[in-house]
Write an enzyme that holds these catalytic residues in place. Structure first.
Site, PDB file in Angstrom:
ATOM      1  N   THR A 123       0.801  -1.228   0.000  1.00  0.00           N
ATOM      2  CA  THR A 123       0.000   0.000   0.000  1.00  0.00           C
ATOM      3  C   THR A 123       0.834   1.279   0.000  1.00  0.00           C
ATOM      4  O   THR A 123       1.961   1.278   0.517  1.00  0.00           O
ATOM      5  CB  THR A 123      -0.908  -0.011   1.249  1.00  0.00           C
ATOM      6  OG1 THR A 123      -1.536   1.254   1.403  1.00  0.00           O
ATOM      7  CG2 THR A 123      -0.119  -0.288   2.528  1.00  0.00           C
ATOM      8  N   ASP A 124       0.257   2.353  -0.514  1.00  0.00           N
ATOM      9  CA  ASP A 124       0.924   3.663  -0.454  1.00  0.00           C
ATOM     10  C   ASP A 124       1.033   4.171   0.978  1.00  0.00           C
ATOM     11  O   ASP A 124       1.801   5.095   1.261  1.00  0.00           O
ATOM     12  CB  ASP A 124       0.197   4.693  -1.341  1.00  0.00           C
ATOM     13  CG  ASP A 124      -1.256   4.945  -0.976  1.00  0.00           C
ATOM     14  OD1 ASP A 124      -1.749   4.333  -0.007  1.00  0.00           O
ATOM     15  OD2 ASP A 124      -1.914   5.760  -1.654  1.00  0.00           O
ATOM     16  N   GLU A 125       0.252   3.564   1.900  1.00  0.00           N
ATOM     17  CA  GLU A 125       0.255   4.063   3.287  1.00  0.00           C
ATOM     18  C   GLU A 125       1.595   3.862   3.972  1.00  0.00           C
ATOM     19  O   GLU A 125       1.876   4.494   4.988  1.00  0.00           O
ATOM     20  CB  GLU A 125      -0.859   3.397   4.098  1.00  0.00           C
ATOM     21  CG  GLU A 125      -2.217   3.720   3.545  1.00  0.00           C
ATOM     22  CD  GLU A 125      -3.353   3.596   4.552  1.00  0.00           C
ATOM     23  OE1 GLU A 125      -3.086   3.457   5.755  1.00  0.00           O
ATOM     24  OE2 GLU A 125      -4.506   3.647   4.110  1.00  0.00           O
ATOM     25  N   TYR A 147      -1.888  -0.558  11.031  1.00  0.00           N
ATOM     26  CA  TYR A 147      -2.059  -1.220   9.722  1.00  0.00           C
ATOM     27  C   TYR A 147      -0.853  -0.947   8.821  1.00  0.00           C
ATOM     28  O   TYR A 147      -0.201  -1.861   8.324  1.00  0.00           O
ATOM     29  CB  TYR A 147      -3.350  -0.743   9.032  1.00  0.00           C
ATOM     30  CG  TYR A 147      -3.375  -1.041   7.538  1.00  0.00           C
ATOM     31  CD1 TYR A 147      -3.456  -2.358   7.071  1.00  0.00           C
ATOM     32  CD2 TYR A 147      -3.290  -0.010   6.595  1.00  0.00           C
ATOM     33  CE1 TYR A 147      -3.447  -2.632   5.704  1.00  0.00           C
ATOM     34  CE2 TYR A 147      -3.287  -0.271   5.232  1.00  0.00           C
ATOM     35  CZ  TYR A 147      -3.363  -1.593   4.792  1.00  0.00           C
ATOM     36  OH  TYR A 147      -3.349  -1.859   3.442  1.00  0.00           O
ATOM     37  N   LYS A 151       2.027  -3.488   7.340  1.00  0.00           N
ATOM     38  CA  LYS A 151       2.301  -3.679   5.899  1.00  0.00           C
ATOM     39  C   LYS A 151       3.767  -3.335   5.610  1.00  0.00           C
ATOM     40  O   LYS A 151       4.448  -4.024   4.845  1.00  0.00           O
ATOM     41  CB  LYS A 151       1.382  -2.801   5.041  1.00  0.00           C
ATOM     42  CG  LYS A 151      -0.081  -3.198   5.040  1.00  0.00           C
ATOM     43  CD  LYS A 151      -0.370  -4.561   4.426  1.00  0.00           C
ATOM     44  CE  LYS A 151      -0.194  -4.605   2.934  1.00  0.00           C
ATOM     45  NZ  LYS A 151      -0.618  -5.922   2.363  1.00  0.00           N
TER      46      LYS A 151
END
Ligand code: NAD
Ligand code: DAU
Length: 332
Positions: A123-125, A147, A151
């Protein structure tokens, strides 16, 4: 080609399996999924009787189960994860177990059984909030929620396996997905289903956080390009470049419903809420010739139509366990 798709009963995993079966008439797919609250075999009705599709219930953290499922496959695409930021804030345990330990278990199996390639869907997060400009693949990791930290942990392990053991892994960093079959706890499906039910929509904080949005079909085509031609050991951002504040998205949704601002309820902000995500996705465009084809306006219209036409699918999910969780969050 024989592919092991982990987390294939969830939102994007099930869209990808249906895409593969449709697109490649000879490919064989094994869907390996634990069936958490987010896993739903109804998403796979279209393919469940296809002789090229097989479902195996299992946990990616379970080395024995993984070793049985993985033998003889050409590639693994790992969609399996705990994915909802708000749930990770309430209890990170499952996130750490699946997103870190589960990724490690898959990497070990890929190494042990000589699988040709593993695609880690991330993810970009992991880049954290990007105040200005765009994050390319070399942007530092600055995760801000349990989260995104989980990741990021999985992604670091992928990098370490590439460098240390030469394990054939590719990591993707996708922006926000939307489209059919997304669990109605995420922003767009929650807001759309609330409006179908005539309920208000809970907008966090000042509603000015910015997200970049990609439609399911465009993401499936990007992962397809990476499965076939992605360079081993590389990282690819997958973004559309279409970025909006949450208020702008709500306004677009409300336009489709003919509703006004009175339907918006401003609620307490998410702790650690990232202000802005923005990806530089020039690498996948340049090297693999992928480009998004569905504009946000068109994708949103299609998505709203899908939720209007598939009320049985989401009404089940918005009752029972989900409702309990939602009440805890908003005290409703
Ligand atoms: P989802 O929550 O809809 O589905 C996750 C699936 O994984 C479910 O079917 C669930 O049963 C399964 N699963 C969970 N834990 C498991 C385990 N231990 N073993 C086996 N299966 C397990 O997820 P999604 O939104 O489709 O996201 C898919 C992937 O894409 C995730 O890795 C997520 O981090 C990543 N991602 C999502 C988005 C997004 O906007 N949704 C954006 C970028 C990246
Ligand atoms: O950016 C990719 C990520 O996008 C994925 O890795 C995650 O798995 C996925 O859940 C998503 O994370 P976000 O936190 O961006 O998505 P979410 O749908 O939870 O929220 C989108 C924005 O909307 C965010 O700024 C928070 C806001 N929001 C969300 C909900 C659920 C609200 O204002 N109200 C809400 O009720």
């Amino acid at each position: 080609m024989r592919l092991l798709i982990t987390g294939g009963a969830g939102f994007m995993g099930s869209n990808f399996i249906r895409y593969l079966i449709r697109t490649y008439p000879t490919y064989e797919i094994i869907n390996f999924d634990k069936l958490t609250y987010a896993g739903n075999l109804e998403n796979l009705k279209e393919v469940e009787n296809n002789p090229r599709y097989q479902f195996v219930r299992g946990d990616i953290s379970d080395a024995d189960a993984v070793s049985v499922a993985i033998r003889g496959v050409d590639a693994v695409v790992n969609f399996a994860a705990e994915t909802h930021v708000d749930r990770s804030i309430m209890d990170p345990t499952a996130f750490i177990r699946t997103d870190i330990f589960g990724t490690y278990t898959l990497l070990e199996a890929v190494k042990k059984y000589g699988v040709g390639r593993m695609i880690q869907i991330s993810t970009d997060e992991v880049y954290g909030s990007v105040a200005e400009g765009e994050a390319d693949e070399s942007h530092p990791f600055e995760p801000n929620s349990p989260y995104s930290a989980s990741k990021a942990g999985g992604d670091h392990l992928c990098r370490a396996y590439v460098k240390t053991y030469g394990t054939p892994v590719i990591v993707t960093h996708g922006c926000n997905f939307y489209g059919p079959n997304q669990y109605p706890e995420k922003f767009i499906p929650l807001f759309v289903t609330n409006l179908i039910e005539g309920k208000k929509v809970p907008l966090y904080g000042d509603g000015r956080n910015i997200r970049e949005w990609i439609y399911t079909e465009d993401h499936c085509r990007a992962v397809d390009r990476i499965v076939h031609d992605g360079k081993l050991g590389e990282v690819y951002n997958i973004g559309s470049g279409e970025r909006y504040t949450n208020i702008e998205v709500v306004e677009m949704i409300l336009q489709e419903f003919g509703g006004g601002d009175e339907m918006i309820e401003y609620v307490q902000d998410r702790p650690g809420h990232d202000r802005r995500y923005a990806l530089d996705s020039s690498k996948i465009r340049r090297e693999l010739g992928w480009n998004p084809e569905v504009s946000f306006r068109d994708g949103l219209t299609k998505t709203i139509a899908w939720y209007k036409e598939n009320q049985v699918w989401w009404k089940k999910l918005k009752s029972g366990e989900y409702l309990e969780y939602y009440m805890k969050l908003y005290g409703g």
